[in-house]
Scaffold this motif. Structure first.
Motif, PDB file in Angstrom:
ATOM      1  N   GLU A 161       0.739  -1.115   0.148  1.00 24.42           N
ATOM      2  CA  GLU A 161       0.101   0.003  -0.305  1.00 24.42           C
ATOM      3  C   GLU A 161       1.152   1.604  -0.205  1.00 24.42           C
ATOM      4  O   GLU A 161       1.884   1.656   0.738  1.00 24.42           O
ATOM      5  CB  GLU A 161      -0.942  -0.009   1.187  1.00 24.42           C
ATOM      6  CG  GLU A 161      -2.054   1.166   1.294  1.00 24.42           C
ATOM      7  CD  GLU A 161      -3.389   0.793   1.739  1.00 24.42           C
ATOM      8  OE1 GLU A 161      -3.727  -0.092   1.993  1.00 24.42           O
ATOM      9  OE2 GLU A 161      -3.582   1.920   2.139  1.00 24.42           O
ATOM     10  N   ASN A 204      -3.789  -1.877   7.276  1.00 30.66           N
ATOM     11  CA  ASN A 204      -5.301  -2.499   6.990  1.00 30.66           C
ATOM     12  C   ASN A 204      -4.714  -3.961   6.614  1.00 30.66           C
ATOM     13  O   ASN A 204      -4.173  -3.909   5.701  1.00 30.66           O
ATOM     14  CB  ASN A 204      -5.062  -1.766   5.293  1.00 30.66           C
ATOM     15  CG  ASN A 204      -5.942  -0.047   5.641  1.00 30.66           C
ATOM     16  OD1 ASN A 204      -6.183   0.279   6.253  1.00 30.66           O
ATOM     17  ND2 ASN A 204      -5.105   0.771   4.421  1.00 30.66           N
ATOM     18  N   LYS A 283      -5.079  -0.250  13.578  1.00 29.61           N
ATOM     19  CA  LYS A 283      -5.746   1.065  13.264  1.00 29.61           C
ATOM     20  C   LYS A 283      -6.894   0.550  13.201  1.00 29.61           C
ATOM     21  O   LYS A 283      -7.746  -1.325  12.726  1.00 29.61           O
ATOM     22  CB  LYS A 283      -5.446   0.923  11.253  1.00 29.61           C
ATOM     23  CG  LYS A 283      -6.545   1.935  10.936  1.00 29.61           C
ATOM     24  CD  LYS A 283      -5.965   2.035   9.356  1.00 29.61           C
ATOM     25  CE  LYS A 283      -6.367   2.932   8.207  1.00 29.61           C
ATOM     26  NZ  LYS A 283      -6.278   2.817   7.058  1.00 29.61           N
ATOM     27  N   ARG A 320      -2.887   3.546  16.627  1.00 32.48           N
ATOM     28  CA  ARG A 320      -2.848   4.925  15.580  1.00 32.48           C
ATOM     29  C   ARG A 320      -4.257   5.488  16.117  1.00 32.48           C
ATOM     30  O   ARG A 320      -5.240   5.047  16.244  1.00 32.48           O
ATOM     31  CB  ARG A 320      -3.168   3.908  14.020  1.00 32.48           C
ATOM     32  CG  ARG A 320      -1.732   3.290  13.761  1.00 32.48           C
ATOM     33  CD  ARG A 320      -1.343   2.724  12.020  1.00 32.48           C
ATOM     34  NE  ARG A 320      -1.385   3.761  11.527  1.00 32.48           N
ATOM     35  CZ  ARG A 320      -1.834   4.089  10.718  1.00 32.48           C
ATOM     36  NH1 ARG A 320      -3.119   3.819  10.025  1.00 32.48           N
ATOM     37  NH2 ARG A 320      -1.276   5.001   9.526  1.00 32.48           N
ATOM     38  N   PHE A 322      -5.028   7.983  13.853  1.00 33.50           N
ATOM     39  CA  PHE A 322      -6.020   8.368  12.586  1.00 33.50           C
ATOM     40  C   PHE A 322      -6.848   7.803  12.033  1.00 33.50           C
ATOM     41  O   PHE A 322      -7.305   6.975  11.492  1.00 33.50           O
ATOM     42  CB  PHE A 322      -5.274   7.590  11.107  1.00 33.50           C
ATOM     43  CG  PHE A 322      -5.439   8.512   9.652  1.00 33.50           C
ATOM     44  CD1 PHE A 322      -4.894   9.591   9.604  1.00 33.50           C
ATOM     45  CD2 PHE A 322      -5.989   7.721   8.822  1.00 33.50           C
ATOM     46  CE1 PHE A 322      -4.967  10.020   8.069  1.00 33.50           C
ATOM     47  CE2 PHE A 322      -5.834   7.813   7.566  1.00 33.50           C
ATOM     48  CZ  PHE A 322      -6.060   8.868   7.000  1.00 33.50           C
ATOM     49  N   GLU A 394       3.869   9.578  -0.606  1.00 32.48           N
ATOM     50  CA  GLU A 394       2.724   9.240  -0.608  1.00 32.48           C
ATOM     51  C   GLU A 394       1.954  10.373  -1.405  1.00 32.48           C
ATOM     52  O   GLU A 394       1.785  10.830  -2.728  1.00 32.48           O
ATOM     53  CB  GLU A 394       1.292   9.030  -0.250  1.00 32.48           C
ATOM     54  CG  GLU A 394      -0.133   8.926  -0.462  1.00 32.48           C
ATOM     55  CD  GLU A 394      -1.029   8.117   0.497  1.00 32.48           C
ATOM     56  OE1 GLU A 394      -0.521   8.184   1.515  1.00 32.48           O
ATOM     57  OE2 GLU A 394      -1.587   8.211   0.584  1.00 32.48           O
ATOM     58  N   HIS A 529      -3.135   9.142  -5.781  1.00 29.20           N
ATOM     59  CA  HIS A 529      -2.839  10.015  -5.337  1.00 29.20           C
ATOM     60  C   HIS A 529      -1.669  10.795  -6.134  1.00 29.20           C
ATOM     61  O   HIS A 529      -0.736  11.696  -5.226  1.00 29.20           O
ATOM     62  CB  HIS A 529      -2.278   9.963  -4.207  1.00 29.20           C
ATOM     63  CG  HIS A 529      -3.212   9.996  -2.749  1.00 29.20           C
ATOM     64  ND1 HIS A 529      -3.570   8.959  -1.829  1.00 29.20           N
ATOM     65  CD2 HIS A 529      -4.757  10.247  -3.139  1.00 29.20           C
ATOM     66  CE1 HIS A 529      -4.752   8.757  -1.147  1.00 29.20           C
ATOM     67  NE2 HIS A 529      -5.851   9.750  -1.884  1.00 29.20           N
TER      68      HIS A 529
HETATM   69  C1  BDP Z   1      -3.099   7.700   3.848  1.00 28.83           C
HETATM   70  C2  BDP Z   1      -3.213   6.339   3.084  1.00 28.83           C
HETATM   71  C3  BDP Z   1      -3.730   5.300   3.412  1.00 28.83           C
HETATM   72  C4  BDP Z   1      -3.875   4.836   4.575  1.00 28.83           C
HETATM   73  C5  BDP Z   1      -3.701   5.494   5.393  1.00 28.83           C
HETATM   74  C6  BDP Z   1      -3.025   5.622   7.413  1.00 28.83           C
HETATM   75  O1  BDP Z   1      -4.151   6.656   1.632  1.00 28.83           O
HETATM   76  O2  BDP Z   1      -3.586   4.307   2.234  1.00 28.83           O
HETATM   77  O3  BDP Z   1      -4.025   3.163   5.133  1.00 28.83           O
HETATM   78  O4  BDP Z   1      -3.207   6.750   5.185  1.00 28.83           O
HETATM   79  O5  BDP Z   1      -2.892   5.771   7.049  1.00 28.83           O
HETATM   80  O6  BDP Z   1      -2.316   8.277   4.150  1.00 28.83           O
HETATM   81  O7  BDP Z   1      -4.024   4.422   7.745  1.00 28.83           O
END
Ligand code: BDP
Length: 680
Positions: A161, A204, A283, A320, A322, A394, A529
């Protein structure tokens, strides 16, 4: 060469003087106590042989001979004699003392553990490989951050990824790869710049990767053994729904006793196979991943359940932050994605067990070329935190454009949060000193893959190297790190050295100037992206907008009139960002919606700034190629070609960026370029 050796080429010092200088050190004395020490000794002897062209002998003692002495304090008499007890006493876990004795002509490397010896060996080899002076060596090095981690975003189908350097070196065809040599070479690269932890699968976690914890555990155990030789601990990303997907339970509710039992058993099995297993990376409740929200529980409930499972073995859970609503409505300006991590986690301060570490991305959104620092960092004094960077480019050119990221990371680390008083920089929070948290450090998304040179773009190796060096010591400057990397990778001949240095040091600014302006972010193609897309995300539910219309552009994140995001910062920073008078130009559109005619501190209007930076940026991208072409004679053909091809693509692609962005804002604003340049 093809770049595979990266910064560990140990190029034969061509000048006779250097050869002579190092020849006396071709004797190593060490009593090998464990496998990490064995790695250190092997590395040192192979490195010395490559650098000097002499055979190296390894014995238990040096006697009167010149040479290099390796040993652990208290376990090696020779080291205890060579290095004064006061010095030894200042060496902490994973640290080392390295010192030259003019009388005996011996170099002593002493450490409190074998990992420290390995780092000390790499230190010495860095000096010798660059032709440096060993006779003035006299220093103690301790890592500033205890956790210096890499996150692989590798999937078991072999894809990576956000990977821009080929496929996974860890997996293919839904199996763990058996190319152990390659994996070992990676471990070596990581250890050589100070990395001590790795999570080997994507955050993921799909169904098949969940099974790394169970069916594939024997394979994972082999990988752990490879990394162990290099003092690197192995971690797994886990799937929160594993008790259901693997265990057949009807729920993954963290309060459910069977669920808790399932995780306890899973942890027990992992630790039985891998006693020094690091722990879990998670995550959860993010971008469609399962998590505790499904059961009306919060992140503390979710993380603590896992933390209890690994606690008896000294494991940690890295959770995480995020987390945001990826289905929000773009018309609803109160749900600002930038606010999400803080809004979710700040209220939970104090509720996490002490073996949970929250992993927070450096910015509030997502690894953009320019973002402010995440206000969550440092805002939870009773919670372990670590920072997450993305070495994989990215949003910074995907390793097809050159973008040396260390200067960006330095800005983040030096950012003053004012959370306690003036002088509370991010680096002091992340290393644990500000709040005194026991666990802390750095994580970053790796940028390597199966490409021969590891990173696709040869110059992107500098980011991996730089990340490790910075995690070890955030006080190192971006300039020093660049120089060190160039010397080790390309040597120090001019004008090549200076040329590469200039390319690296200017690259972030160049990339930023022809891409998204003034901190607005996300003007990229959805999904992959790469490349410009003016409204790709503008009306999507992911919450990352520029809000450009005919009058102005930017996101109002002020507290007075906008989303209130600025209130997440300590007052000094809040005030600074809140006011147009003090908001730094480079972040203007992140914090404010302004008319195109708004004057920046630079004296230019926003629209003219956009035009100027885009014209200049594309031109400078073209010049990168031109200067590189002049280096042809000084480089071997493969290295030359690898970089030339990428710079060619960058030069072309920068024009596309320039034209798309300029045209968009020209049509939106209707304001022509003051200099009358053609806007396509
Ligand atoms: C984003 C990415 C995605 C990741 C996500 C993450 O586009 O692919 O899974 O972050 O950090 O930047 O979990």
């Amino acid at each position: 060469g093809d770049g595979y050796e990266a910064w560990l080429q140990y190029r034969r010092t061509d000048q006779g003087t250097k050869l002579k200088q190092y020849a006396p050190y071709c004797h190593i004395a060490a009593v090998i106590q464990d496998e990490v020490m064995r790695t250190a000794v092997n590395e040192l002897s192979q490195g010395l042989e490559a650098i000097t062209g002499h055979l190296v002998d390894v014995a238990e003692t040096l006697g009167e001979s010149s040479g290099i002495l390796l040993g652990i304090f208290g376990a090696s008499q020779a080291i205890d004699e060579a290095i004064h007890a006061d010095v030894a006493g200042s060496v902490r876990t994973e640290g080392y003392a390295i010192q030259f004795d003019g009388r005996t002509e011996q170099i002593a490397i002493g450490a409190a553990d074998s990992a420290g010896l390995l780092y000390g060996v790499f230190h010495l080899l860095r000096i010798m490989a660059a032709g440096g002076d060993v006779k003035s060596l006299n220093r103690v090095e301790n890592p500033v951050n205890s956790l210096r981690m890499i996150n692989q975003w590798d999937n078991m189908d072999g894809s990576v990824e956000r990977g821009y350097a080929g496929s996974s070196i860890f997996y293919h065809d839904n199996r763990v790869a058996k190319e152990y040599q390659r994996i070992q070479d990676y471990a070596r690269l990581l250890a050589s710049c100070g990395i001590n932890a790795i999570a080997i699968n994507n955050v993921n976690v799909h169904r098949v990767e969940s099974r790394l914890l169970t069916d594939f555990l024997p394979d994972v155990t082999k990988l752990a053994a490879i990394f162990r030789q290099y003092a690197i601990k192995l971690y797994l990303s886990i799937n929160y729904a594993s008790p259901m997907e693997l265990g057949g339970l009807a729920t993954a509710d963290p309060q459910n006793p069977s669920v808790r039992e399932w995780w306890r058993e899973a942890a027990a099995k992992v630790y039985e196979a891998i006693p020094d297993f690091g722990g879990f990376l998670v995550k959860a409740d993010s971008e469609h991943r399962p998590g505790p929200f499904t059961y009306g529980r919060d992140h503390a409930d979710g993380a603590n359940m896992l933390a209890e499972a690994v606690k008896p073995y000294g494991g940690v859970v890295i959770w995480r932050c995020f987390v945001y609503n990826c289905k929000q409505d773009w018309r609803d300006r109160s749900t600002d994605r930038a606010r999400a991590a803080y809004d979710h986690f700040r209220p939970l301060d104090g509720r996490f067990l002490d073996n949970v570490i929250l992993q927070i991305k450096n910015g509030p959104i997502d690894f953009q070329v320019r973002e402010p620092v995440s206000p969550l960092i440092g805002a939870m004094p009773h919670t372990n935190q670590m920072i997450e960077f993305q070495i994989a480019q990215e949003y910074t050119g995907q390793q097809r454009h050159v973008c040396y990221l260390v200067p960006q990371w330095k800005e983040v680390l030096d950012f003053d949060t004012y959370l306690q008083e003036e002088g509370t920089p991010v680096k002091r929070i992340v290393d644990g000193t500000v709040h005194g948290n026991p666990c802390n450090g750095f994580a970053a998304v790796s940028n390597i893959g199966s490409d021969a040179n590891w990173t696709g773009h040869l110059l992107a190796q500098a980011n991996l190297f730089g990340y490790g060096r910075l995690a070890w010591n955030p006080e190192l400057s971006a300039e020093e790190i660049a120089k060190e990397w160039i010397r080790l990778t390309f040597g120090s001949r001019e004008p090549l050295f200076q040329t590469i240095y200039d390319i690296l040091m200017n690259s972030w600014e160049i990339y930023e100037s022809y891409t998204t302006p003034l901190g607005v972010g996300f003007m990229v193609n959805p999904d992959h992206h790469y490349g410009p897309n003016v409204e790709g995300y503008e009306y999507s539910p992911w919450g990352t907008y520029h809000y450009a219309d005919n009058h102005g552009v930017g996101v109002d994140r002020t507290t007075a009139t906008g989303t209130g995001y600025t209130s997440q910062y300590a007052d000094a920073n809040k005030q600074r960002y809140e006011s147009l008078a003090t908001c730094p130009d480079e972040l203007l559109l992140f914090f404010h919606h302004v008319p195109y005619t708004h004057k920046l501190h630079s004296g230019k209007t926003v629209i003219q700034h956009i035009y100027d930076t885009h014209f200049e940026g594309a031109e400078r991208a073209g010049q990168l190629l031109a200067v590189w072409e002049r280096m042809r004679e000084q480089l071997d053909e493969q290295a030359y070609r690898q970089v030339a091809d990428r710079l060619e693509e960058q030069a072309e692609h920068a024009k596309e960026w320039r034209d798309r962005i300029n045209t968009y804002f020209y049509r939106r604003s209707g304001i022509p370029d003051e200099q009358g340049r053609t806007i396509y």
